[in-house]
Design an enzyme around this catalytic site. Structure first.
Site, short mmCIF file in Angstrom:
data_model
loop_
_atom_site.label_atom_id
_atom_site.label_comp_id
_atom_site.label_asym_id
_atom_site.label_seq_id
_atom_site.Cartn_x
_atom_site.Cartn_y
_atom_site.Cartn_z
N HIS A 131 1.37 4.70 13.27
CA HIS A 131 2.94 5.48 13.89
C HIS A 131 2.35 5.71 15.30
O HIS A 131 1.91 6.43 15.34
CB HIS A 131 3.74 6.52 13.45
CG HIS A 131 3.62 6.48 12.09
ND1 HIS A 131 4.39 5.88 11.26
CD2 HIS A 131 3.17 6.71 10.71
CE1 HIS A 131 4.58 5.56 9.71
NE2 HIS A 131 3.38 6.40 9.11
N GLU A 165 -8.32 -1.49 -1.58
CA GLU A 165 -8.46 -0.15 -1.79
C GLU A 165 -7.85 0.47 -1.29
O GLU A 165 -8.20 2.17 -1.18
CB GLU A 165 -9.43 -0.26 -1.33
CG GLU A 165 -10.37 -1.24 -1.12
CD GLU A 165 -10.60 -3.01 -0.82
OE1 GLU A 165 -11.11 -3.95 -1.09
OE2 GLU A 165 -9.51 -2.98 0.10
N SER A 166 -5.99 0.20 -0.63
CA SER A 166 -5.37 1.61 -0.31
C SER A 166 -4.61 1.04 0.57
O SER A 166 -4.00 0.19 0.68
CB SER A 166 -6.13 2.66 -0.46
OG SER A 166 -4.77 3.71 -0.62
N CYS A 176 -10.55 3.73 -1.70
CA CYS A 176 -11.85 4.29 -2.69
C CYS A 176 -13.09 3.27 -2.25
O CYS A 176 -12.48 1.38 -2.09
CB CYS A 176 -11.18 4.28 -3.90
SG CYS A 176 -10.13 2.44 -3.92
N SER A 226 5.72 1.25 14.26
CA SER A 226 5.04 1.77 12.37
C SER A 226 4.80 0.74 11.46
O SER A 226 5.40 0.11 12.16
CB SER A 226 6.07 2.40 12.63
OG SER A 226 6.57 4.12 12.67
#
Length: 174
Positions: free
Chosen positions: A126, A120-121, A141, A113
């Site tokens: 997982h 940008e995020s 974004c 994980s």
């Protein structure tokens, strides 16, 4: 996770030792990182060109960003942590995003994980190698191209099949 690791994530280590206590007296957030000024709201931009929020337009809809939910079935190399890290880096590069940090955690006996934190995020992963399944979230974004990550992931993990869903985040804010 070590106490140092929790501290770096901004978790108040004393908070876990306070079960059963009344916390109504706490007015500040219980965080080691910062406090937040939530007494004012951001002013709305007067003109669309004034906005510096890196919102995007997708299919005629203005939104905060595109969030891809990518499921890989009958995939390979899902327990190979260095390979997964390199694949995430390739995703970031192909999407034209900016990597800030990658953290991956191997599980025993199998599975990984983790998250690639981007300007940008993020991209999260997982894996369930015993089932040949991997779940990726790709949220970006601005000018980044999250859809390019789908091809990278399919090349890297060679799934028997894949499923991709797109959520346009923040449509009501835009």
């Amino acid at each position: 996770m070590s106490d140092d690791g929790l501290f770096q994530l901004g978790m108040d280590l004393d908070a876990r030792d306070c079960e059963g206590r009344d916390f109504t007296a706490f007015v500040e957030p219980r965080s080691t990182t910062h406090t937040e000024d939530n007494t004012s709201t951001a002013p709305a931009a007067h003109l669309q060109d004034d906005r510096l929020d890196h919102f995007i337009e997708r299919a005629g809809v203005r939104c905060a960003g595109s969030h891809l939910i990518i499921d890989l079935y009958d995939a390979t190399r899902l327990d190979d942590l260095p390979y997964i890290e390199e694949t995430l880096k390739t995703c970031v590069e192909e999407a034209g995003a900016t990597l800030l940090h990658i953290h991956l955690h191997p599980f025993e006996p199998t599975g990984v994980s983790g998250v690639a934190v981007l300007a940008e995020s993020h991209i999260s992963v997982h894996t369930w190698p015993e089932a040949g399944y991997a779940a990726f979230d790709v949220f970006m974004c601005g000018d980044a191209k999250p859809e390019r990550c789908v091809e990278v992931l399919e090349r890297a993990f060679r799934p028997g099949r894949s499923q991709v869903s797109e959520l346009l985040r923040g449509k009501e804010v835009a």
